[in-house]
Scaffold this motif. Structure first.
Motif, PDB file in Angstrom:
ATOM      1  N   ARG A 100       0.838  -1.205   0.000  1.00 21.50           N
ATOM      2  CA  ARG A 100       0.000   0.000   0.000  1.00 21.50           C
ATOM      3  C   ARG A 100       0.871   1.252   0.000  1.00 21.50           C
ATOM      4  O   ARG A 100       0.591   2.209  -0.702  1.00 21.50           O
ATOM      5  N   ALA A 101       1.937   1.251   0.783  1.00 19.72           N
ATOM      6  CA  ALA A 101       2.822   2.412   0.849  1.00 19.72           C
ATOM      7  C   ALA A 101       3.504   2.668  -0.499  1.00 19.72           C
ATOM      8  O   ALA A 101       3.629   3.816  -0.931  1.00 19.72           O
ATOM      9  N   ILE A 102       3.924   1.605  -1.161  1.00 21.10           N
ATOM     10  CA  ILE A 102       4.554   1.755  -2.473  1.00 21.10           C
ATOM     11  C   ILE A 102       3.536   2.254  -3.487  1.00 21.10           C
ATOM     12  O   ILE A 102       3.821   3.164  -4.278  1.00 21.10           O
ATOM     13  N   ALA A 103       2.339   1.679  -3.476  1.00 20.02           N
ATOM     14  CA  ALA A 103       1.282   2.126  -4.390  1.00 20.02           C
ATOM     15  C   ALA A 103       0.947   3.596  -4.147  1.00 20.02           C
ATOM     16  O   ALA A 103       0.781   4.381  -5.094  1.00 20.02           O
ATOM     17  N   LEU A 104       0.879   3.988  -2.886  1.00 20.61           N
ATOM     18  CA  LEU A 104       0.611   5.386  -2.553  1.00 20.61           C
ATOM     19  C   LEU A 104       1.753   6.276  -3.038  1.00 20.61           C
ATOM     20  O   LEU A 104       1.523   7.374  -3.545  1.00 20.61           O
ATOM     21  N   GLY A 105       2.974   5.795  -2.918  1.00 23.60           N
ATOM     22  CA  GLY A 105       4.123   6.557  -3.414  1.00 23.60           C
ATOM     23  C   GLY A 105       4.030   6.802  -4.911  1.00 23.60           C
ATOM     24  O   GLY A 105       4.301   7.908  -5.389  1.00 23.60           O
ATOM     25  N   VAL A 106       3.633   5.784  -5.675  1.00 20.98           N
ATOM     26  CA  VAL A 106       3.494   5.939  -7.125  1.00 20.98           C
ATOM     27  C   VAL A 106       2.355   6.910  -7.435  1.00 20.98           C
ATOM     28  O   VAL A 106       2.505   7.809  -8.272  1.00 20.98           O
ATOM     29  N   CYS A 107       1.222   6.753  -6.761  1.00 21.31           N
ATOM     30  CA  CYS A 107       0.093   7.675  -6.973  1.00 21.31           C
ATOM     31  C   CYS A 107       0.496   9.111  -6.655  1.00 21.31           C
ATOM     32  O   CYS A 107       0.221  10.033  -7.422  1.00 21.31           O
ATOM     33  N   ASP A 108       1.138   9.284  -5.517  1.00 19.66           N
ATOM     34  CA  ASP A 108       1.555  10.627  -5.121  1.00 19.66           C
ATOM     35  C   ASP A 108       2.563  11.211  -6.093  1.00 19.66           C
ATOM     36  O   ASP A 108       2.516  12.401  -6.407  1.00 19.66           O
ATOM     37  N   TYR A 109       3.487  10.382  -6.570  1.00 20.05           N
ATOM     38  CA  TYR A 109       4.470  10.884  -7.527  1.00 20.05           C
ATOM     39  C   TYR A 109       3.778  11.383  -8.798  1.00 20.05           C
ATOM     40  O   TYR A 109       4.085  12.462  -9.300  1.00 20.05           O
ATOM     41  N   LEU A 110       2.847  10.603  -9.306  1.00 23.81           N
ATOM     42  CA  LEU A 110       2.127  11.028 -10.504  1.00 23.81           C
ATOM     43  C   LEU A 110       1.346  12.315 -10.244  1.00 23.81           C
ATOM     44  O   LEU A 110       1.314  13.211 -11.087  1.00 23.81           O
ATOM     45  N   ALA A 111       0.739  12.423  -9.066  1.00 23.57           N
ATOM     46  CA  ALA A 111      -0.040  13.618  -8.734  1.00 23.57           C
ATOM     47  C   ALA A 111       0.845  14.831  -8.481  1.00 23.57           C
ATOM     48  O   ALA A 111       0.452  15.959  -8.756  1.00 23.57           O
ATOM     49  N   GLU A 112       2.058  14.605  -7.952  1.00 21.36           N
ATOM     50  CA  GLU A 112       2.958  15.710  -7.621  1.00 21.36           C
ATOM     51  C   GLU A 112       3.739  16.235  -8.818  1.00 21.36           C
ATOM     52  O   GLU A 112       4.422  17.246  -8.708  1.00 21.36           O
ATOM     53  N   THR A 113       3.699  15.538  -9.930  1.00 18.40           N
ATOM     54  CA  THR A 113       4.458  15.974 -11.090  1.00 18.40           C
ATOM     55  C   THR A 113       3.721  17.152 -11.710  1.00 18.40           C
ATOM     56  O   THR A 113       2.962  17.010 -12.648  1.00 18.40           O
ATOM     57  N   THR A 114       3.979  18.321 -11.137  1.00 23.30           N
ATOM     58  CA  THR A 114       3.240  19.518 -11.535  1.00 23.30           C
ATOM     59  C   THR A 114       3.954  20.356 -12.574  1.00 23.30           C
ATOM     60  O   THR A 114       3.388  21.285 -13.113  1.00 23.30           O
ATOM     61  N   GLY A 115       5.208  20.066 -12.862  1.00 19.58           N
ATOM     62  CA  GLY A 115       5.942  20.882 -13.820  1.00 19.58           C
ATOM     63  C   GLY A 115       5.385  20.796 -15.222  1.00 19.58           C
ATOM     64  O   GLY A 115       5.562  21.702 -16.023  1.00 19.58           O
ATOM     65  N   CYS A 116       4.687  19.711 -15.534  1.00 23.87           N
ATOM     66  CA  CYS A 116       4.185  19.527 -16.896  1.00 23.87           C
ATOM     67  C   CYS A 116       2.918  18.681 -16.878  1.00 23.87           C
ATOM     68  O   CYS A 116       2.864  17.640 -17.516  1.00 23.87           O
ATOM     69  N   PRO A 117       1.869  19.105 -16.142  1.00 28.42           N
ATOM     70  CA  PRO A 117       0.684  18.264 -15.992  1.00 28.42           C
ATOM     71  C   PRO A 117      -0.029  17.962 -17.300  1.00 28.42           C
ATOM     72  O   PRO A 117      -0.562  16.878 -17.470  1.00 28.42           O
ATOM     73  N   SER A 118      -0.045  18.877 -18.245  1.00 25.77           N
ATOM     74  CA  SER A 118      -0.780  18.637 -19.488  1.00 25.77           C
ATOM     75  C   SER A 118      -0.135  17.560 -20.338  1.00 25.77           C
ATOM     76  O   SER A 118      -0.787  16.933 -21.153  1.00 25.77           O
ATOM     77  N   GLN A 119       1.140  17.342 -20.158  1.00 27.18           N
ATOM     78  CA  GLN A 119       1.821  16.353 -20.987  1.00 27.18           C
ATOM     79  C   GLN A 119       2.196  15.079 -20.242  1.00 27.18           C
ATOM     80  O   GLN A 119       2.776  14.168 -20.806  1.00 27.18           O
ATOM     81  N   LEU A 120       1.839  14.996 -18.965  1.00 26.56           N
ATOM     82  CA  LEU A 120       2.198  13.831 -18.167  1.00 26.56           C
ATOM     83  C   LEU A 120       1.710  12.536 -18.782  1.00 26.56           C
ATOM     84  O   LEU A 120       2.428  11.541 -18.810  1.00 26.56           O
ATOM     85  N   ALA A 121       0.504  12.548 -19.321  1.00 25.15           N
ATOM     86  CA  ALA A 121      -0.064  11.320 -19.886  1.00 25.15           C
ATOM     87  C   ALA A 121       0.733  10.812 -21.074  1.00 25.15           C
ATOM     88  O   ALA A 121       0.701   9.635 -21.391  1.00 25.15           O
ATOM     89  N   LYS A 122       1.468  11.690 -21.752  1.00 29.19           N
ATOM     90  CA  LYS A 122       2.231  11.292 -22.932  1.00 29.19           C
ATOM     91  C   LYS A 122       3.672  10.912 -22.615  1.00 29.19           C
ATOM     92  O   LYS A 122       4.378  10.418 -23.468  1.00 29.19           O
TER      93      LYS A 122
END
Length: 199
Positions: A100-122
């Protein structure tokens, strides 16, 4: 903080002959340059020449360290993800809570990547995050007995891709549930993979 994480990632990925401070400094400068450019432009629109110019290095220096801008992006995102893992002191010692902690870390990392949110999916973040998670699982698996015939590397790869895929789907969902709730769902789906393989 990011500068420290990048330096740590560079040092950990360097071989004995690549510990020259100039090499480490150039790699760090290139990562920081790409991060700054991503706050202003789409990744596909950034050229290697722009990255080198922003870092005040020449194009040839870029190619001494990375074959292309995708490799630089992977190095940069891996450094940032490793920093998040280190800040939280995450490791995979057992299935109870660690998944759970690792999964939360991955979720948080994806959510915290604010430098380029519009292109994160690509962006090819899986090339940066999955190897780190795989390594954590392989280290943890080395401390536990496995069912004969179980391939620990395949087990780690399967679990890492499952976590990343679910977290990425969560991140791309509008009006998504809280990260903690998603991490619990991911844990419930991935835990059986480890239970089947362990003795």
């Amino acid at each position: 903080m990011l500068r420290v994480a990048m330096a740590d990632a560079i040092q950990s990925s360097s071989t004995a002959e690549n510990t020259d401070p100039r090499v480490l400094r150039s790699r760090q400068m290139l990562m920081e340059s790409l991060l700054r450019l991503l706050s202003r432009k789409e990744f596909d629109d950034i050229s290697i020449q722009e990255i080198a110019d922003e870092a005040t290095l020449n194009r040839a220096t870029f190619y001494l360290h990375y074959p292309d801008k995708n490799a630089l992006l992977q190095a940069m995102t891996a450094a940032r993800f490793r920093d998040l893992i280190a800040r939280r002191g995450l490791s995979f010692s057992n299935c109870d809570g660690a998944l759970r902690a690792i999964a939360l870390g991955v979720c948080d990392y994806l959510a915290e990547t604010t430098g380029c949110p519009s292109q994160l999916a690509k962006m090819p973040l899986e090339g940066s995050i999955i190897p780190v998670v795989e390594g954590m699982f392989q280290e943890g698996a080395a401390n536990h007995a496995m069912v004969p015939g179980t391939d620990p590397k395949l087990l780690a790869t399967t679990a890492a891709w499952a976590i990343f895929g679910a977290a990425r789907r969560w991140h791309q969902t509008p009006d998504r549930i809280p990260a903690e709730e998603m991490a619990a769902k991911i844990e419930a789906m991935v835990k059986p993979i480890f239970l089947i393989a362990s003795m």
